[in-house]
Design a protein around this motif. Structure first.
Motif, PDB file in Angstrom:
ATOM      1  N   ILE A  68      31.170  42.253  38.368  1.00 53.24           N
ATOM      2  CA  ILE A  68      30.066  41.599  37.681  1.00 53.24           C
ATOM      3  C   ILE A  68      28.752  41.578  38.252  1.00 53.24           C
ATOM      4  O   ILE A  68      27.899  41.724  37.311  1.00 53.24           O
ATOM      5  N   ALA A 121      30.843  36.817  31.849  1.00 53.41           N
ATOM      6  CA  ALA A 121      30.702  36.385  33.457  1.00 53.41           C
ATOM      7  C   ALA A 121      29.275  36.826  33.866  1.00 53.41           C
ATOM      8  O   ALA A 121      28.600  36.028  34.509  1.00 53.41           O
ATOM      9  N   ARG A 122      28.837  38.007  33.405  1.00 55.63           N
ATOM     10  CA  ARG A 122      27.517  38.370  33.563  1.00 55.63           C
ATOM     11  C   ARG A 122      26.425  37.343  32.985  1.00 55.63           C
ATOM     12  O   ARG A 122      25.314  37.128  33.554  1.00 55.63           O
ATOM     13  N   ILE A 142      26.971  34.353  32.502  1.00 51.18           N
ATOM     14  CA  ILE A 142      26.949  33.168  33.326  1.00 51.18           C
ATOM     15  C   ILE A 142      26.260  33.364  34.265  1.00 51.18           C
ATOM     16  O   ILE A 142      25.497  32.135  34.827  1.00 51.18           O
ATOM     17  N   LEU A 143      26.206  34.237  35.122  1.00 51.96           N
ATOM     18  CA  LEU A 143      25.544  34.554  36.465  1.00 51.96           C
ATOM     19  C   LEU A 143      23.988  34.511  36.130  1.00 51.96           C
ATOM     20  O   LEU A 143      23.162  33.999  37.019  1.00 51.96           O
ATOM     21  N   TYR A 151      24.530  32.278  29.021  1.00 47.82           N
ATOM     22  CA  TYR A 151      26.087  32.424  28.253  1.00 47.82           C
ATOM     23  C   TYR A 151      25.920  31.601  27.103  1.00 47.82           C
ATOM     24  O   TYR A 151      26.505  32.220  26.136  1.00 47.82           O
ATOM     25  N   SER A 201      26.775  29.993  41.819  1.00 44.96           N
ATOM     26  CA  SER A 201      27.309  30.396  40.563  1.00 44.96           C
ATOM     27  C   SER A 201      28.760  31.287  41.033  1.00 44.96           C
ATOM     28  O   SER A 201      29.500  31.220  39.916  1.00 44.96           O
ATOM     29  N   THR A 202      29.005  31.369  42.083  1.00 42.32           N
ATOM     30  CA  THR A 202      30.222  32.044  42.114  1.00 42.32           C
ATOM     31  C   THR A 202      31.540  31.439  41.954  1.00 42.32           C
ATOM     32  O   THR A 202      32.336  31.694  41.397  1.00 42.32           O
ATOM     33  N   ILE A 204      32.049  31.177  38.386  1.00 43.81           N
ATOM     34  CA  ILE A 204      32.368  32.640  37.744  1.00 43.81           C
ATOM     35  C   ILE A 204      34.068  32.851  38.080  1.00 43.81           C
ATOM     36  O   ILE A 204      34.784  33.120  37.212  1.00 43.81           O
TER      37      ILE A 204
END
Length: 591
Positions: A441, A511-512, A514-515, A519, A575-576, A579
């Protein structure tokens, strides 16, 4: 006229702030120096110019380093951030940070930089590695070189990459194992040798093959935007030497450089120290040539033996008083180490007299050895209990395979014991899988991590599909991630494989997003694209979003992460967790 307190006048510069806070706290200057013996104090108070501290075992080396940092800040007014101290292990660095903080922690918000060699190099590279990139000759393509979001390959990743290279080159891993190849590559890097130099120095076909693998291994690392642990040192040195503005930045910032365990430094670490020393040469190297045991991994004892050649004006101070052992142990150890040829020499002594004499027992086999040890410990514990002492015993063995016999011996004598070590949490398969997901990601071009998770959990992407992707990557010069996109776009695989790849591709892109905090926008765009193909499911999703645009924000933190300094090789902390939750929910893995 109202009274106005002028803070600038009261505080002045940051040096004045430190002195003011010191006065407020009633801190007695120089008080901690009274805890040192004469040689330790001399080492602490020698602040300018190159200094080599030859610190014998148990001579209070860590105390000298931490007190020296405290002395520079508290008594000489040095800015904390102008001090750099590097050591070899995270544990040693953490202990140093804790000790310094206890002495001068409240004097300033700024802190000295205390870290391992590799952690420091990561910080340097995260900031400036893109200065090494060179313009591409192909119009419209990005510069060639590593970017700031590079990943760091561990030993398992490296072995996987070497296996892939050997398979592509048609080299049988029975003739030369990936582990031995990596050991040779690491040796070469520790001596700053590139593949061509390894090839030119080769004296047999095996070394020639290693040089060939080394060259391809380097290319694959670059393609994956990845570095191994040896590269962290090499690239940091290359950056500081090749880019004057970067070098000058660190020379201006770090006015004092301290290096712990100097006898264990290799060529890249030595070069790093030389570059950081700049013109001021305020380098303090602490080490003991008698404790140099890492030559097998590139440590060069000449770095400490020839310190005066590098810095002719260097001062040498010997710490010879031992606070750890009894005289019996010191005399025995000194008698053994005196046989070393390459040493500067020290005369260790202690005020602790007597102590148990050193014993020697040669056992006929491993089982007898273990029983002898258990019996000896049992007797020692009984005697200690009779004298109301607090008994402590430890057994050191060379390899983990020996522990079984010692454990059986302890059990036979009904002795409670604790085995230090064991299987690391981060070595568990499911944890490595999730870490690999996070790496992909963070950097989709990390082909090794991608290969680990592309079919984990099973999603129908088999060996044939992966071989096709690797062939596309080789033909196009793309990473494996780029090959996935190219294969989907050009429909290069059977429909079932394409659907599986598309699902994996979307998972990573979601997922990227979201980071990045995008999203919801990605979902809206996907819904609009699907609506144009009149996909009922997509239209329903689009209606849902139109009805309640906060449907996704209620479950996921999609706001961009706040700017903050994160640990190397880490995603933003906020964020971790989200995710990981997203990955578990989407894949059903580790439920």
């Amino acid at each position: 006229m109202p009274w106005v307190f002028n803070w600038k006048l009261a505080i002045g510069n940051r040096k004045s702030e430190i002195n003011l806070l010191s006065t407020i706290r009633g801190f007695t200057r120089l008080s901690f120096l009274s805890q040192l013996n004469p040689q330790q104090r001399e080492a602490v108070e020698t602040s300018e110019g190159p200094l080599l501290i030859l610190a014998g075992a148990g001579s209070g080396k860590t105390r000298v380093i931490t007190y020296r940092i405290a002395h520079l800040i508290e008594n000489l007014g040095a800015m904390p951030e102008s001090i750099l101290a590097v050591t070899f292990t995270n544990k040693a660095a953490s202990e140093m940070v804790e000790r310094v903080d206890k002495i001068v922690g409240g004097l300033s918000a700024a802190k000295p930089v205390i870290s391992t060699f590799h952690s420091f190099c990561v910080r340097v590279l995260r900031r400036d590695i893109e200065a090494l990139r060179i313009p591409s000759t192909v119009p419209g393509t990005p510069p060639i070189g590593l970017t700031k979001n590079f990943v760091i390959y561990d030993e398992a990743d490296q072995q996987q990459l070497v296996k892939s290279v050997m398979r592509r080159l048609g080299i049988d891993d029975k003739q030369v194992t990936p582990r031995s190849v990596l050991a040779h590559i690491s040796w070469a890097k520790n001596h700053m040798l590139d593949p061509q130099e390894v090839y030119l120095q080769s004296a047999d076909p095996k070394t020639e093959r290693v040089a060939q693998i080394y060259e391809e291994y380097r290319k694959e690392l670059l393609k994956a935007n990845a570095l191994d642990f040896d590269d962290l040192l090499l690239e940091a040195v290359r950056l500081l030497k090749a880019v004057p503005t970067v070098r000058e930045h660190y020379n201006r910032r770090f006015q004092y450089v301290l290096v712990d365990e100097y006898q264990d430094t290799n060529r890249p670490q030595y070069e790093l120290m030389r570059v950081l020393a700049g013109a001021h040469h305020n380098v303090c190297a602490v080490g003991d040539e008698d404790q140099s045991i890492y030559s097998w991994r590139g440590a060069d004892i000449r770095n400490i033996l020839e310190f005066e050649k590098d810095f002719p004006e260097a001062k040498i101070i010997r710490l010879e008083q031992n606070y750890r052992s009894t005289q019996n142990i010191l005399q025995a150890a000194s008698a053994v180490v005196a046989n070393n040829i390459k040493r500067k020499g020290k005369n260790l002594w202690t005020s602790r007299q007597g102590g148990t004499k050193i014993g020697y027992y040669e056992a006929p086999d491993g089982e007898n050895e273990a029983l002898f040890v258990a019996d000896y410990i049992a007797k020692y514990l009984r005697e200690a209990a009779e004298q109301s002492e607090n008994p402590r015993a430890a057994v050191l063995y060379r390899t983990n395979s020996q522990s079984r016999l010692f454990e059986e011996g302890m059990r036979r004598y009904q002795l409670k014991y604790h085995v230090v070590g064991g299987f690391s949490f981060y070595e568990r398969a499911e944890i490595k899988d999730m870490i690999s997901y996070l790496k992909v990601i963070h950097n989709p071009d990390d082909s090794i991590s991608l290969l680990r998770v592309i079919n984990t959990p099973v999603r129908g992407i088999g060996k044939t599909t992966i071989e096709t992707l690797e062939r596309v990557a080789l033909e196009t010069g793309l990473s494996l991630w780029g090959a996935i996109g190219e294969s989907i776009r050009r429909q290069l695989l059977p429909q079932r494989a394409l659907l599986a790849l598309k699902g994996f591709h979307d998972l990573i892109e979601d997922a990227r997003a979201i980071l990045a905090g995008t999203y919801v926008q990605r979902l809206e765009q996907t819904a609009r694209e699907s609506e144009s193909t009149e996909d009922p499911a997509a239209i329903e999703m689009d209606d849902q979003i139109a009805f309640d645009p906060t449907i996704f924000e209620s479950n996921l933190d999609v706001s961009p992460p706040k700017p903050k300094e994160t640990a190397p090789e880490s995603l933003p902390v906020a964020s971790t967790a989200e995710i990981l939750k997203f990955l578990v929910d989407r894949t059903g893995y580790i439920k």
